[in-house]
Enzyme design. Structure first.
Site, PDB file in Angstrom:
ATOM      1  N   LYS A 219      84.799   6.870  24.804  1.00  0.00           N
ATOM      2  CA  LYS A 219      83.747   5.852  24.778  1.00  0.00           C
ATOM      3  C   LYS A 219      83.700   5.058  26.086  1.00  0.00           C
ATOM      4  O   LYS A 219      84.624   5.070  26.876  1.00  0.00           O
ATOM      5  CB  LYS A 219      83.919   4.942  23.558  1.00  0.00           C
ATOM      6  CG  LYS A 219      83.457   5.658  22.280  1.00  0.00           C
ATOM      7  CD  LYS A 219      83.489   4.794  21.043  1.00  0.00           C
ATOM      8  CE  LYS A 219      82.916   5.601  19.863  1.00  0.00           C
ATOM      9  NZ  LYS A 219      83.174   4.966  18.577  1.00  0.00           N
ATOM     10  N   ARG A 254      89.714   9.442  15.406  1.00  0.00           N
ATOM     11  CA  ARG A 254      88.538  10.315  15.428  1.00  0.00           C
ATOM     12  C   ARG A 254      88.303  10.716  16.878  1.00  0.00           C
ATOM     13  O   ARG A 254      87.980   9.859  17.705  1.00  0.00           O
ATOM     14  CB  ARG A 254      87.335   9.549  14.861  1.00  0.00           C
ATOM     15  CG  ARG A 254      86.041  10.348  14.800  1.00  0.00           C
ATOM     16  CD  ARG A 254      84.902   9.481  14.247  1.00  0.00           C
ATOM     17  NE  ARG A 254      83.652  10.215  14.211  1.00  0.00           N
ATOM     18  CZ  ARG A 254      82.858  10.375  15.276  1.00  0.00           C
ATOM     19  NH1 ARG A 254      83.167   9.854  16.440  1.00  0.00           N
ATOM     20  NH2 ARG A 254      81.735  11.059  15.150  1.00  0.00           N
TER      21      ARG A 254
HETATM   22  N1  PMM Z   1      81.700   6.759  16.528  1.00  0.00           N
HETATM   23  C1  PMM Z   1      80.609   7.542  16.673  1.00  0.00           C
HETATM   24  C2  PMM Z   1      80.058   8.217  15.569  1.00  0.00           C
HETATM   25  N2  PMM Z   1      80.613   8.117  14.347  1.00  0.00           N
HETATM   26  N3  PMM Z   1      82.308   7.250  12.938  1.00  0.00           N
HETATM   27  C3  PMM Z   1      83.378   6.484  12.774  1.00  0.00           C
HETATM   28  N4  PMM Z   1      83.958   6.379  11.557  1.00  0.00           N
HETATM   29  N5  PMM Z   1      83.960   5.791  13.814  1.00  0.00           N
HETATM   30  C4  PMM Z   1      83.436   5.845  15.081  1.00  0.00           C
HETATM   31  O1  PMM Z   1      83.985   5.177  15.984  1.00  0.00           O
HETATM   32  C5  PMM Z   1      82.274   6.640  15.292  1.00  0.00           C
HETATM   33  C6  PMM Z   1      81.725   7.345  14.176  1.00  0.00           C
HETATM   34  C7  PMM Z   1      79.990   7.690  18.025  1.00  0.00           C
HETATM   35  O2  PMM Z   1      80.713   8.588  18.795  1.00  0.00           O
HETATM   36  P1  PMM Z   1      80.325  10.151  18.971  1.00  0.00           P
HETATM   37  O3  PMM Z   1      78.924  10.188  19.529  1.00  0.00           O
HETATM   38  O4  PMM Z   1      81.344  10.703  19.900  1.00  0.00           O
HETATM   39  O5  PMM Z   1      80.374  10.835  17.633  1.00  0.00           O
END
Ligand code: PMM
Length: 272
Positions: A219, A254
C-alpha cells in the site's frame, strides 16, 4: 461453517493471499483479470502454502468506479469454484450481499467486507443466515470520498469505537461472536501516519477480543516510507511488516505474495 471449524492453523499468523479479478486494482490490477490467469495464480498460492485465498471482483482503491453486481459475480464465481474444488479456503472480498451469497454457494467459506456492512443494508443479515465467518474492516465513506474523511483526533480510539459500532450491528443481525474478524482498514480513509499509529497499537484493537487481520500489502504508506511509486517495490517493506506482526501474534495478514510471508512468519516463530 464457523471460523473454528475451518481448520486454520492456530500456532502462527495465517496468510491470506489476494486475487483481484479486476482490471484496475492498484497492486495487481489487470494481471489476474481472466478466470484462467486468476485460477493459475490461486493454484500457485496453494502450492506456496496459502491459508486463505481472498477473491475480489471489484476494485476498492480510492476513487474507483463500481462495477455492476452481475459483472462482479461473473468475475469471481468461476475462480471461487475452481479454487474451492482444488481444496483452498476461499474468502469473497465484496461489499454486496448478493455477491456474498453467490460466492458462498460457489464454495467460498468467508465473507470479507471492506465496508463492514455499511455499503449494503442486507449484508449483515445475509451473512448471519449464511452462518459463515465475516471480516469487518474499518473505513469511512465510499471509495470516492474516503480520502477526504481521513481526519482523526485519535485514530486508534476512533477506529476502535467505529469498529465497535459495526460489531454491535453484526451481533444484532445474528452474526455470532466467534465468526467475526476485525481489520483496521489500512489505507481506507487513512493517511500514512494513521496507518502507522494503528500498526503500533494493534494490541488495543486485539483487546476487543476478536482475531485481527491486517492488509498492508504494497500500500501507498509503505511506498511513502521507502520512496517508491511502484507497488512491487514495496514488497520488502511488506515482508518486514509481516515478520513484526507475526512476532506480535497478529491473527492474519492479507498479502499479494505467499511464500515470502510464510518464510517471514516462520522466522518470527523462532522468537516465540
Ligand atoms: N484492502 C484492499 C481490499 N480488500 N480487505 C481487507 N479485509 N483488508 C484490506 O486491507 C483490504 C481488503 C485493497 O487492496 P488490494 O487492491 O491490494 O486488494
Amino acid at each position: 461453517m464457523s471460523l473454528s471449524k475451518l481448520s486454520l492453523p492456530s500456532n502462527r499468523t495465517i496468510v491470506m493471499g489476494i486475487i483481484n479479478v479486476t482490471p484496475d486494482s492498484f497492486a495487481d490490477g489487470g494481471r489476474y483479470d481472466t478466470a484462467v490467469t486468476a485460477i493459475e495464480r490461486g493454484l500457485e498460492m496453494i502450492a506456496e502454502g496459502v491459508d486463505i485465498i481472498d477473491v475480489g471482483g471489484e476494485s476498492t482503491r480510492p476513487g474507483a468506479d463500481r462495477v455492476s453486481p452481475q459483472e462482479e459475480e461473473n468475475r469471481v464465481i468461476p475462480v471461487i469454484q475452481a479454487l474451492a474444488a482444488a481444496g483452498a479456503i476461499v474468502s469473497i472480498d465484496t461489499k454486496r450481499s448478493m455477491v456474498a451469497s453467490a460466492a458462498i454457494q460457489a464454495g467460498a467459506k468467508i465473507v470479507n467486507d471492506v465496508s463492514a456492512g455499511l455499503s449494503d443494508s442486507q449484508m449483515l443479515s445475509t451473512v448471519a443466515s449464511l452462518g459463515c465467518p465475516y471480516i469487518a474492516m474499518h473505513t469511512r465513506g465510499n471509495s470516492k470520498e474516503m480520502n477526504s474523511l481521513a481526519t482523526y483526533q485519535d485514530v486508534v480510539a476512533e477506529v476502535i469505537s467505529e469498529l465497535s459500532a459495526r460489531i454491535a450491528d453484526a451481533l444484532a443481525a445474528g452474526i455470532t461472536k466467534d465468526n467475526i474478524v476485525l481489520d483496521p482498514g489500512l489505507g481506507f480513509a487513512k493517511e500514512p501516519e494513521h496507518n502507522w499509529a494503528l500498526l503500533r497499537n494493534l494490541d488495543a484493537l486485539e483487546a476487543l477480543g476478536y482475531p485481527v487481520l491486517v492488509g498492508a500489502s504494497r500500500k501507498r504508506f509503505l511506498g511513502t516510507l521507502v520512496g517508491s511509486d511502484n507497488p512491487e517495490d514495496r514488497e520488502a517493506a511488506t515482508i518486514a511488516l509481516t515478520g513484526l506482526l507475526a512476532r506480535g501474534g497478529t491473527w492474519g495478514v492479507r498479502v499479494h505474495s505467499v511464500k515470502p510471508h510464510r518464510d517471514a512468519i516462520a522466522v518470527a516463530g523462532k522468537f516465540a
